[in-house]
Design a protein around this motif. Structure first.
Motif, PDB file in Angstrom:
ATOM      1  N   GLY A   1      -1.901   4.570  -9.921  1.00 40.91           N
ATOM      2  CA  GLY A   1      -2.543   3.595  -9.044  1.00 40.91           C
ATOM      3  C   GLY A   1      -2.018   2.185  -9.231  1.00 40.91           C
ATOM      4  O   GLY A   1      -0.875   1.960  -9.646  1.00 40.91           O
ATOM      5  N   ASN A   2      -2.880   1.220  -8.937  1.00 42.23           N
ATOM      6  CA  ASN A   2      -2.481  -0.180  -8.975  1.00 42.23           C
ATOM      7  C   ASN A   2      -2.359  -0.710 -10.402  1.00 42.23           C
ATOM      8  O   ASN A   2      -3.143  -0.357 -11.277  1.00 42.23           O
ATOM      9  CB  ASN A   2      -3.487  -1.046  -8.215  1.00 42.23           C
ATOM     10  CG  ASN A   2      -3.448  -0.804  -6.718  1.00 42.23           C
ATOM     11  OD1 ASN A   2      -2.421  -0.437  -6.167  1.00 42.23           O
ATOM     12  ND2 ASN A   2      -4.581  -1.005  -6.061  1.00 42.23           N
ATOM     13  N   ALA A   3      -1.371  -1.565 -10.602  1.00 37.31           N
ATOM     14  CA  ALA A   3      -1.220  -2.268 -11.878  1.00 37.31           C
ATOM     15  C   ALA A   3      -2.325  -3.318 -11.988  1.00 37.31           C
ATOM     16  O   ALA A   3      -2.939  -3.689 -10.985  1.00 37.31           O
ATOM     17  CB  ALA A   3       0.157  -2.926 -11.944  1.00 37.31           C
TER      18      ALA A   3
ATOM     19  N   THR B   1       0.821  -1.204   0.000  1.00 45.09           N
ATOM     20  CA  THR B   1       0.000   0.000   0.000  1.00 45.09           C
ATOM     21  C   THR B   1       0.858   1.259   0.000  1.00 45.09           C
ATOM     22  O   THR B   1       1.805   1.378   0.789  1.00 45.09           O
ATOM     23  CB  THR B   1      -0.924   0.017   1.233  1.00 45.09           C
ATOM     24  OG1 THR B   1      -1.725  -1.170   1.226  1.00 45.09           O
ATOM     25  CG2 THR B   1      -1.825   1.235   1.223  1.00 45.09           C
ATOM     26  N   GLY B   2       0.535   2.200  -0.894  1.00 44.31           N
ATOM     27  CA  GLY B   2       1.216   3.489  -0.927  1.00 44.31           C
ATOM     28  C   GLY B   2       2.539   3.516  -1.653  1.00 44.31           C
ATOM     29  O   GLY B   2       3.224   4.550  -1.661  1.00 44.31           O
ATOM     30  N   ALA B   3       2.929   2.409  -2.298  1.00 45.47           N
ATOM     31  CA  ALA B   3       4.234   2.358  -2.970  1.00 45.47           C
ATOM     32  C   ALA B   3       4.314   3.363  -4.113  1.00 45.47           C
ATOM     33  O   ALA B   3       5.311   4.072  -4.274  1.00 45.47           O
ATOM     34  CB  ALA B   3       4.514   0.947  -3.483  1.00 45.47           C
ATOM     35  N   ALA B   4       3.261   3.440  -4.916  1.00 47.92           N
ATOM     36  CA  ALA B   4       3.278   4.350  -6.071  1.00 47.92           C
ATOM     37  C   ALA B   4       3.235   5.808  -5.628  1.00 47.92           C
ATOM     38  O   ALA B   4       3.982   6.656  -6.150  1.00 47.92           O
ATOM     39  CB  ALA B   4       2.107   4.037  -6.995  1.00 47.92           C
ATOM     40  N   SER B   5       2.382   6.139  -4.666  1.00 47.29           N
ATOM     41  CA  SER B   5       2.282   7.524  -4.206  1.00 47.29           C
ATOM     42  C   SER B   5       3.569   7.963  -3.521  1.00 47.29           C
ATOM     43  O   SER B   5       4.023   9.105  -3.686  1.00 47.29           O
ATOM     44  CB  SER B   5       1.094   7.689  -3.254  1.00 47.29           C
ATOM     45  OG  SER B   5       1.225   6.844  -2.123  1.00 47.29           O
ATOM     46  N   GLY B   6       4.181   7.053  -2.755  1.00 46.12           N
ATOM     47  CA  GLY B   6       5.452   7.384  -2.113  1.00 46.12           C
ATOM     48  C   GLY B   6       6.558   7.622  -3.120  1.00 46.12           C
ATOM     49  O   GLY B   6       7.384   8.533  -2.954  1.00 46.12           O
ATOM     50  N   THR B   7       6.570   6.823  -4.178  1.00 47.27           N
ATOM     51  CA  THR B   7       7.571   6.986  -5.233  1.00 47.27           C
ATOM     52  C   THR B   7       7.358   8.299  -5.979  1.00 47.27           C
ATOM     53  O   THR B   7       8.321   9.002  -6.322  1.00 47.27           O
ATOM     54  CB  THR B   7       7.518   5.801  -6.211  1.00 47.27           C
ATOM     55  OG1 THR B   7       7.791   4.593  -5.498  1.00 47.27           O
ATOM     56  CG2 THR B   7       8.528   5.964  -7.333  1.00 47.27           C
TER      57      THR B   7
END
Length: 578
Positions: A493-495, A470-476
């Motif tokens: 968002g999610n792949a 959770t939050g990996a993309a937004s953190g990146t």
């Protein structure tokens, strides 16, 4: 059975019918009628007995092509299949409880040597299969990819003589868990033990029910790892999912075996040599040994791998070391000349292993297990390393009972496993074949990182989260925009699905942007996927974060050496428990 007791063909021990042909180096099945020979005739010259050669099965050959047993060859094949979530392949019998790993891992490593001599139908009837849905990989394993097998043992009491082990009335826990990673070139393997008392997050687990339906078992935060199996109806597939969440490594298949596997396999191999540095008298496990070397089998062998009070500081972590030493010794014994030249031992080992074994449907037959064994049988024991996921005492506890991941050591160790880097130095002569085969591919891959870099302000990229975190993309995205100066980045968002490794997809005319982003994020050349057609102006690249993604700014390039202080046991070395 000795020769004097032989009267009828069906009284002959199947193992005694196999003889080594010195001309071919293969075992052949002797089908002569021993009952036809009178005692007075046995010393007289006789015609050459009829022998039916049984060709060794090719590891890559499909199981349906293997001939079944012939009349007089030995025990009859098993009966029909049973339906339901967990079934016996080709045979009946009540559902067995499935517990500690014992020698299952060791049998895999030598199984390819005996596959041609097994009674496939009969042995298929011994194996129990569990449907784990999509927890593993479909279609088995591939020749050019690593293989990850989860070997699981529980503390559930099962079978006569096991009353003193495990928790009375318990449905069992994931008491012993080893993630066995086999390199894609099959030159080495890493066996990663996961402590049962590790505090982790259990994911939602879709679990097959006896009526064929699927039930979602709720996830749980701050749970002990050992509750990933048995508790709340969780099956081995849930333990596999938990391991993936914990390590970022996709598990392909699982194996479980019961307490009796340790007793039966250690006996079948003629005892497992162990060494203890001091006198041992553990009242709980009933292990009593004098300092020095011993050969253990049966109850003594089980007591050795179950003891928690004989060695070290009497913790589960020290018991893990003892189990690793025992498994290493069992592997050495199974690969010894005495075992490899004994068809009787082969039959005993095959019976003991399959009767104790539970697997997923992807490897749920002797044929499929034989294919798998063929992939593993040539790995040299000196290139097999046992290690343990690095942990620390749980800082939230005053009385230390559980552990948490030691990220400083665990992260680089897991990166090595995900990156298919051996924990041992594979000898140059063994590495030469791999280097030659990979040279062209490596050169092409490395070339992707050679050339100009675009300025950070000119890098355009869409970020997708395929890591399951959770939050990996937004953190990146925040890190790229606020720390690295990449304003033309977006979080999409999610792949569509989770992926194991992070990938950057781009067009040829975006190569300078790709190199710049790879530098920022520490992406290896293998993560770069260049297309064949140039992109239109202002088209962004596509970055999909995988299960290997540990956080923005954390390099994804695997280290080449294990962190200092990581526990390890080489399978070819004898170590005294102390």
């Amino acid at each position: 059975m000795d020769a004097q007791s032989r009267g009828r063909a069906d009284e002959i021990d199947p193992a005694d019918q196999w003889v080594l042909n010195p001309r071919t180096g293969n075992y052949e099945l002797r089908l002569e009628d021993t009952a036809a020979q009178a005692p007075s005739q046995r010393s007289a010259p006789r015609a050459t007995p009829r022998r039916t050669p049984v060709p060794p099965r090719s590891p890559a050959a499909p199981s349906p092509g293997v001939p079944g047993p012939r009349r007089g060859d030995g025990p009859p094949p098993g009966g029909g299949r049973r339906g339901g979530r967990s079934r016996k392949i080709g045979g009946g019998g009540r559902k067995r409880a499935l517990t500690i790993t014992g020698g299952t891992l060791a049998v895999l490593l030598v199984g390819g040597s005996v596959a041609g001599y097994l009674y496939y139908q009969h042995l298929n009837g011994n194996i129990q299969v569990t449907d784990i849905g999509d927890a593993g990989t479909s279609g088995g394993f591939k020749k050019d990819q690593p293989i990850n097998i989860l070997v699981i043992g529980t503390d559930k009491r099962s079978g006569a003589g096991n009353e003193g082990y495990g928790d009375a009335g318990s449905v069992g826990h994931a008491d012993t868990t080893i993630l066995f990673h086999v390199s894609k070139d099959r030159s080495n393997a890493t066996a990663l033990s996961i402590p049962r008392d590790l505090i982790t997050t259990l994911p939602v687990c879709p679990t097959k029910q006896p009526d064929g339906s699927t039930k979602d078992i709720p996830g749980e935060r701050g749970a002990r790892f050992n509750t990933s199996l048995g508790q709340a109806g969780r099956d081995p597939g849930c333990t596999m999912r938990t391991v993936r969440e914990l390590t970022g490594i996709q598990v392909d298949h699982f194996m479980m075996a019961d307490f009796n596997a340790v007793k039966n396999l250690s006996t079948a191999v003629g005892g497992v040599p162990v060494c203890v540095a001091k006198d041992v008298n553990d009242r709980d496990s009933k292990l009593k040994l004098t300092a020095g070397e011993h050969r253990l089998e049966g109850e003594q062998a089980l007591a050795f791998v179950r003891t928690r009070h004989a060695f070290g500081n009497e913790s589960d972590l020290d018991r893990i070391k003892t189990q690793q030493q025992f498994l290493s010794s069992m592997m050495r014994e199974m690969k010894s000349k005495e075992t490899l030249t004994s068809p009787k031992k082969f039959f005993s080992l095959a019976e003991a292993a399959t009767k104790s074994l539970s697997v997923d449907s992807g490897i749920g037959s002797i044929g499929k297990l034989t294919d798998l064994a063929g992939e593993l049988k040539n790995i040299d024991l000196k290139n097999i390393t046992f290690t343990t996921l690095p942990v620390l005492d749980n800082p939230a506890e005053k009385v230390k009972a559980t552990v948490v991941v030691n990220k400083a050591q665990a992260d680089p160790l897991l990166q090595m496993i995900r990156g298919d880097v051996s924990l041992t130095e594979v000898e140059k002569k063994e590495q030469a074949a791999k280097d030659a085969a990979d040279a062209d591919a490596k050169a092409k891959s490395d070339a992707l990182l050679q050339g100009n870099r675009a300025a950070a302000k000119d890098v355009r990229v869409d970020v997708y989260n395929g890591s399951g975190k959770t939050g990996a993309a937004s953190g990146t995205l925040n890190w790229l925009q606020n720390t690295k100066g990449v304003p033309k980045s977006s979080n999409l968002g999610n792949a569509p699905a989770k992926v194991d490794t992070t990938q950057l997809e781009y067009a040829p005319n975006q190569a300078d942007q790709a190199r710049a982003l790879a530098d920022m994020m520490g992406l290896p050349a293998t993560a770069l996927k260049m297309g064949t057609v140039d992109a239109a102006p202002k088209t962004p690249m596509k970055l999909t974060l995988g299960a290997d993604f540990e956080g923005a700014g954390t390099s994804l390039t695997a280290p080449q050496q294990a962190p200092e202080g990581v526990q390890r046991v080489e399978a070819d070395k004898s170590v005294c428990a102390k």
